[in-house]
Scaffold this motif. Structure first.
Motif, PDB file in Angstrom:
ATOM      1  N   ILE A 121       0.778  -1.162   0.109  1.00 58.08           N
ATOM      2  CA  ILE A 121       0.006   0.012   0.051  1.00 58.08           C
ATOM      3  C   ILE A 121       0.858   1.135   0.031  1.00 58.08           C
ATOM      4  O   ILE A 121       1.804   1.182   0.875  1.00 58.08           O
ATOM      5  CB  ILE A 121      -1.007   0.002   1.198  1.00 58.08           C
ATOM      6  CG1 ILE A 121      -2.002  -1.223   1.347  1.00 58.08           C
ATOM      7  CG2 ILE A 121      -1.817   1.284   1.561  1.00 58.08           C
ATOM      8  CD1 ILE A 121      -2.919  -1.177   0.195  1.00 58.08           C
ATOM      9  N   SER A 122       0.900   2.367  -0.966  1.00 53.14           N
ATOM     10  CA  SER A 122       1.386   3.301  -1.235  1.00 53.14           C
ATOM     11  C   SER A 122       0.437   4.326  -1.175  1.00 53.14           C
ATOM     12  O   SER A 122      -0.613   4.225  -1.983  1.00 53.14           O
ATOM     13  CB  SER A 122       2.580   3.294  -2.145  1.00 53.14           C
ATOM     14  OG  SER A 122       3.318   4.561  -2.072  1.00 53.14           O
ATOM     15  N   TYR A 123       0.700   5.389  -0.682  1.00 57.38           N
ATOM     16  CA  TYR A 123      -0.520   6.697  -0.872  1.00 57.38           C
ATOM     17  C   TYR A 123      -1.881   6.132  -0.457  1.00 57.38           C
ATOM     18  O   TYR A 123      -2.701   6.373  -1.024  1.00 57.38           O
ATOM     19  CB  TYR A 123      -0.441   7.331  -2.230  1.00 57.38           C
ATOM     20  CG  TYR A 123       1.128   7.777  -2.586  1.00 57.38           C
ATOM     21  CD1 TYR A 123       1.518   9.117  -2.058  1.00 57.38           C
ATOM     22  CD2 TYR A 123       1.662   7.000  -3.581  1.00 57.38           C
ATOM     23  CE1 TYR A 123       2.662   9.419  -2.319  1.00 57.38           C
ATOM     24  CE2 TYR A 123       3.003   7.595  -3.916  1.00 57.38           C
ATOM     25  CZ  TYR A 123       3.478   8.577  -3.226  1.00 57.38           C
ATOM     26  OH  TYR A 123       4.688   9.189  -3.738  1.00 57.38           O
ATOM     27  N   GLN A 124      -1.971   5.182   0.405  1.00 60.13           N
ATOM     28  CA  GLN A 124      -3.131   4.525   0.655  1.00 60.13           C
ATOM     29  C   GLN A 124      -3.910   3.862  -0.337  1.00 60.13           C
ATOM     30  O   GLN A 124      -5.125   3.835  -0.670  1.00 60.13           O
ATOM     31  CB  GLN A 124      -4.118   5.289   1.446  1.00 60.13           C
ATOM     32  CG  GLN A 124      -3.787   5.643   3.014  1.00 60.13           C
ATOM     33  CD  GLN A 124      -3.546   4.409   3.511  1.00 60.13           C
ATOM     34  OE1 GLN A 124      -4.540   3.781   3.937  1.00 60.13           O
ATOM     35  NE2 GLN A 124      -2.496   4.284   4.237  1.00 60.13           N
ATOM     36  N   MET A 125      -3.068   3.461  -1.461  1.00 60.37           N
ATOM     37  CA  MET A 125      -3.705   2.800  -2.964  1.00 60.37           C
ATOM     38  C   MET A 125      -2.852   1.362  -2.973  1.00 60.37           C
ATOM     39  O   MET A 125      -1.705   1.529  -2.693  1.00 60.37           O
ATOM     40  CB  MET A 125      -3.542   3.686  -3.898  1.00 60.37           C
ATOM     41  CG  MET A 125      -4.249   4.681  -4.201  1.00 60.37           C
ATOM     42  SD  MET A 125      -4.021   5.739  -5.593  1.00 60.37           S
ATOM     43  CE  MET A 125      -2.590   6.277  -5.288  1.00 60.37           C
ATOM     44  N   PRO A 126      -3.603   0.523  -3.515  1.00 59.04           N
ATOM     45  CA  PRO A 126      -2.911  -0.705  -3.711  1.00 59.04           C
ATOM     46  C   PRO A 126      -1.646  -0.424  -4.833  1.00 59.04           C
ATOM     47  O   PRO A 126      -2.094   0.354  -5.758  1.00 59.04           O
ATOM     48  CB  PRO A 126      -3.775  -1.496  -4.587  1.00 59.04           C
ATOM     49  CG  PRO A 126      -5.005  -1.221  -3.746  1.00 59.04           C
ATOM     50  CD  PRO A 126      -4.952   0.228  -3.756  1.00 59.04           C
ATOM     51  N   THR A 127      -0.431  -1.137  -4.584  1.00 52.46           N
ATOM     52  CA  THR A 127       0.602  -0.605  -5.417  1.00 52.46           C
ATOM     53  C   THR A 127       1.311  -1.891  -5.655  1.00 52.46           C
ATOM     54  O   THR A 127       1.417  -2.737  -4.906  1.00 52.46           O
ATOM     55  CB  THR A 127       1.597   0.412  -4.745  1.00 52.46           C
ATOM     56  OG1 THR A 127       0.624   1.618  -4.192  1.00 52.46           O
ATOM     57  CG2 THR A 127       2.728   0.877  -5.509  1.00 52.46           C
ATOM     58  N   PHE A 128       1.923  -1.897  -7.000  1.00 51.07           N
ATOM     59  CA  PHE A 128       2.900  -2.892  -7.336  1.00 51.07           C
ATOM     60  C   PHE A 128       4.297  -2.402  -7.710  1.00 51.07           C
ATOM     61  O   PHE A 128       4.121  -1.337  -8.085  1.00 51.07           O
ATOM     62  CB  PHE A 128       2.499  -3.771  -8.560  1.00 51.07           C
ATOM     63  CG  PHE A 128       1.241  -4.581  -8.237  1.00 51.07           C
ATOM     64  CD1 PHE A 128       1.451  -5.987  -8.063  1.00 51.07           C
ATOM     65  CD2 PHE A 128      -0.121  -4.150  -8.173  1.00 51.07           C
ATOM     66  CE1 PHE A 128       0.262  -6.863  -7.789  1.00 51.07           C
ATOM     67  CE2 PHE A 128      -1.239  -5.110  -7.838  1.00 51.07           C
ATOM     68  CZ  PHE A 128      -0.948  -6.277  -7.715  1.00 51.07           C
ATOM     69  N   TYR A 129       5.309  -2.957  -6.896  1.00 44.85           N
ATOM     70  CA  TYR A 129       6.531  -2.256  -6.779  1.00 44.85           C
ATOM     71  C   TYR A 129       7.372  -3.246  -7.452  1.00 44.85           C
ATOM     72  O   TYR A 129       7.760  -4.422  -7.021  1.00 44.85           O
ATOM     73  CB  TYR A 129       6.894  -2.198  -5.123  1.00 44.85           C
ATOM     74  CG  TYR A 129       8.065  -1.422  -5.121  1.00 44.85           C
ATOM     75  CD1 TYR A 129       8.131  -0.094  -4.933  1.00 44.85           C
ATOM     76  CD2 TYR A 129       9.327  -2.164  -4.982  1.00 44.85           C
ATOM     77  CE1 TYR A 129       9.246   0.560  -4.626  1.00 44.85           C
ATOM     78  CE2 TYR A 129      10.500  -1.395  -4.813  1.00 44.85           C
ATOM     79  CZ  TYR A 129      10.635  -0.047  -4.681  1.00 44.85           C
ATOM     80  OH  TYR A 129      11.766   0.907  -4.342  1.00 44.85           O
TER      81      TYR A 129
END
Length: 121
Positions: A44-52
């Protein structure tokens, strides 16, 4: 449509806050991203689902009338023609909730972003 909870720790937590029809769309999006970027980490990044993967690959989020997809400005620019029917900005595109998600297009964009991020390593 803001989820009641403002702080998420996993993508599952994020998705579970929405009505079932929205959850299904979010899971479809997540599945396509995982298929095209199996080596990417979920967070979770910026309170959004994120793929890193060597940096942020893509984010997505649900809103009242659309699902926002954030493949970075390069991902939007590279597919500007295919995305032209959707509302978009420099690094984002909005997929209306009342239409099917363009999953094949998302697949192509994620594939593009994976190649882009892998070149950075």
């Amino acid at each position: 449509m803001k989820p009641e909870k403002e702080s998420f720790h996993t993508i599952d937590e994020y998705i579970s806050q929405f009505p079932m029809d929205i959850q299904e769309k979010l899971q479809q999006l997540r599945t396509v991203i995982k298929e095209e970027a199996p080596q990417a980490a979920e967070k979770i990044s910026y309170q959004m689902p994120t793929f890193y993967l060597n940096g942020n690959l893509v984010h997505f989020a649900a809103f009242k009338n659309h699902i926002g997809f954030y493949p970075a400005p390069s991902g939007i620019a590279a597919f500007a023609e295919q995305l032209s029917r959707y509302k978009s900005a420099k690094g984002s595109v909005q997929f209306p909730l009342d239409e099917p998600l363009p999953l094949e297009l998302v697949r192509e964009i994620v594939r593009y972003r994976v190649q882009e991020n892998l070149k950075q390593s």
